[in-house]
Design a protein around this motif. Structure first.
Motif, short mmCIF file in Angstrom:
data_model
loop_
_atom_site.label_atom_id
_atom_site.label_comp_id
_atom_site.label_asym_id
_atom_site.label_seq_id
_atom_site.Cartn_x
_atom_site.Cartn_y
_atom_site.Cartn_z
N PRO A 58 1.33 -1.19 0.22
CA PRO A 58 0.13 -0.47 -0.10
C PRO A 58 0.74 1.65 0.27
CG PRO A 58 -0.86 -0.83 1.18
CD PRO A 58 0.47 -2.33 0.97
N ARG A 59 1.87 1.34 0.40
CA ARG A 59 3.05 2.30 0.72
C ARG A 59 3.34 2.92 -0.94
NH1 ARG A 59 8.21 3.02 5.10
NH2 ARG A 59 6.83 1.52 6.23
N ARG A 60 3.49 1.92 -1.33
CA ARG A 60 3.93 2.14 -2.78
C ARG A 60 2.77 3.51 -3.36
NH1 ARG A 60 7.93 -2.85 -5.08
NH2 ARG A 60 9.89 -2.32 -4.21
N VAL A 61 1.61 2.58 -3.18
CA VAL A 61 0.63 3.38 -4.27
C VAL A 61 0.15 4.69 -3.96
CG1 VAL A 61 -2.38 2.94 -4.59
CG2 VAL A 61 -0.71 0.84 -4.42
N HIS A 62 0.16 5.05 -2.30
CA HIS A 62 -0.24 6.20 -1.45
C HIS A 62 0.63 6.57 -1.79
CE1 HIS A 62 -4.00 5.07 -0.26
NE2 HIS A 62 -3.38 3.70 0.34
N PRO A 64 4.16 6.83 -4.33
CA PRO A 64 4.74 6.51 -5.45
C PRO A 64 6.11 7.07 -5.34
CG PRO A 64 3.18 7.80 -6.12
CD PRO A 64 2.83 7.79 -4.65
N ASP A 65 6.54 8.38 -4.84
CA ASP A 65 7.59 9.31 -4.76
C ASP A 65 9.30 8.52 -4.06
OD1 ASP A 65 5.41 10.10 -3.32
OD2 ASP A 65 6.98 11.64 -2.83
N VAL A 66 8.15 8.02 -2.95
CA VAL A 66 9.01 7.55 -2.63
C VAL A 66 9.35 6.11 -2.57
CG1 VAL A 66 9.23 7.61 0.36
CG2 VAL A 66 7.78 9.02 -0.12
N GLU A 67 11.17 5.62 -2.35
CA GLU A 67 11.29 4.28 -2.41
C GLU A 67 11.24 3.71 -1.76
OE1 GLU A 67 14.90 1.52 -4.75
OE2 GLU A 67 14.98 4.58 -4.29
N LEU A 210 24.05 -11.41 -9.25
CA LEU A 210 22.73 -10.91 -8.70
C LEU A 210 22.05 -10.29 -10.12
CD1 LEU A 210 21.71 -10.99 -5.50
CD2 LEU A 210 21.61 -12.83 -7.10
N SER A 211 21.11 -10.57 -10.69
CA SER A 211 20.34 -9.23 -11.74
C SER A 211 19.53 -8.15 -11.02
CB SER A 211 19.61 -10.46 -12.89
OG SER A 211 17.78 -10.36 -11.88
N ALA A 212 19.56 -6.79 -11.64
CA ALA A 212 19.07 -6.30 -11.40
C ALA A 212 17.72 -5.82 -10.40
CB ALA A 212 19.41 -4.51 -12.64
N ASP A 213 17.19 -6.65 -11.16
CA ASP A 213 15.70 -6.43 -10.54
C ASP A 213 15.91 -7.86 -9.35
OD1 ASP A 213 16.09 -8.97 -12.03
OD2 ASP A 213 14.01 -9.05 -13.05
N ALA A 214 16.76 -8.23 -9.11
CA ALA A 214 16.74 -9.12 -7.99
C ALA A 214 15.51 -8.37 -6.32
CB ALA A 214 18.00 -8.95 -7.04
N THR A 215 15.12 -9.57 -5.56
CA THR A 215 14.35 -9.38 -4.64
C THR A 215 14.74 -9.46 -3.59
OG1 THR A 215 13.56 -11.43 -4.56
CG2 THR A 215 12.02 -10.13 -5.75
N GLY A 216 14.74 -8.52 -2.19
CA GLY A 216 14.99 -8.67 -1.15
C GLY A 216 16.04 -7.03 -0.94
N VAL A 217 16.14 -6.30 0.28
CA VAL A 217 16.61 -5.06 0.53
C VAL A 217 18.06 -5.10 0.44
CG1 VAL A 217 17.10 -3.40 1.93
CG2 VAL A 217 14.52 -4.43 1.73
#
Length: 319
Positions: A58-62, A64-67, A210-217
């Motif tokens: 939800p934070r990415r939806v509300h 979107p300007d904050v990574e 690892l690829s640039a789209d790898a998941t995880g912080v």
């Protein structure tokens, strides 16, 4: 565990269910406590234990300007939730339209009508509905109206509540020990192994990038001791470099794992390119620094490997 993508995928007359709601990013120790209580309550009521979560966050939806980097990708989050023993995971596609539901509309459409909840397990800090207007007291009142019990979970015995925010803070500082304490396991990234500039191989330290789209912080720049888990499930000891490698110009930020102490017979056949792998961070060995000349860098890399080997031997002894 059944995994339903959206409420429409949930069969009619699915209940009775004991339900919990949340983002569950990281599936950390606080989440595990909630899931354990969820399963226990469901078993005692002869009901299904159901987790409701959201994608995107939800934070990415509300905002979107904050990574916002997610601690775990969707695949790993689902696997960790499944390991807790729950019966079903419902992933709702989160949109601004969905967020406009009032607390009562959300409870009726999701918890009551679709899932047939007999109980809801939530933390006392829960917020839900349009503008986060709903809280624990709201859920309790709605439960009384709609016929389900609300069971509160407290974070007791800790100076600070286990949280995804705390994990991100720890990883931003390279503190993978604290992150592991909150998670209840080492922090991981998942991604495809891709070709890099081959500088590590030229220096005698080939790496799996690892690829640039790898998941995880991605934790703070530096060198770490950790493990690389390949597609077949083999767990390889590794010295992991995170950063842009300041000794060389024009190198973008990367996560590179140098597998150490491979059996001699596997060296020529050891090809991870194109594989989906997990990288597990055990300890930070040092920050990322620039070296004057390749010889100094190679000397440091040899030291990194020696230190990683010692750390991982102790990690193996402790497990």
């Amino acid at each position: 565990m059944q995994h339903f993508s959206g409420l429409d995928a949930v069969p009619a007359e699915f209940g009775p269910a004991v339900v919990t709601i949340g983002n569950f990013d990281g599936v950390h120790r606080g989440h595990i406590a909630v899931l354990a209580q969820l399963v226990a309550e469901a078993r005692s009521r002869n009901a299904r234990a159901v987790v409701v979560t959201f994608d995107p966050h939800p934070r990415r939806v509300h905002r979107p300007d904050v990574e916002l980097e997610l601690i775990t990708g969707a695949e790993d989050r689902a696997a960790l939730i499944a390991a807790s023993g729950v019966d079903a995971l419902v992933t709702i596609h989160y949109t601004l339209d969905f967020a406009q539901q009032s607390p009562d509309e959300f409870v009726r459409s999701v918890i009551v009508e679709r899932l047939g909840a007999c109980a809801v397990v939530i933390g006392h800090d829960v917020r839900f509905g349009r503008g986060n207007a709903g809280d624990f007291d709201t859920m309790t009142e709605l439960g009384a109206q709609h016929g389900f019990e609300v069971i509160g979970i407290d974070d007791a015995g800790h100076d600070r509540r286990w949280s995804s925010t705390w994990i991100r803070e720890a990883l931003a500082g390279g503190d993978v020990d604290t992150a592991a304490e909150i998670l209840g396991r080492p922090h991981r990234m998942r991604g495809e192994v891709v070709h890099g500039a081959a500088r590590g191989r030229e220096l005698g330290f080939p790496t799996a990038n690892l690829s640039a789209d790898a998941t995880g912080v991605i934790p703070a720049d530096g060198v770490y001791a950790g493990w690389l888990l390949d597609h077949g499930g083999t767990r390889w000891p590794a010295a992991i470099s995170v950063g842009s490698n300041p000794t060389f110009d024009g190198v973008s930020r990367q996560v590179e794992s140098h597998v150490i102490d491979r059996p001699e017979e596997s060296v020529e056949d050891f090809d991870l390119y194109g594989q989906d792998v997990l990288v597990e961070f055990i300890a930070r060995l040092r920050p990322m620094v620039a070296y004057h000349g390749v010889e100094a860098l190679i000397e440091q890399m040899n030291d990194d490997v020696d230190r990683a080997r010692a750390v991982l031997a102790q990690d193996t002894a402790n497990t």
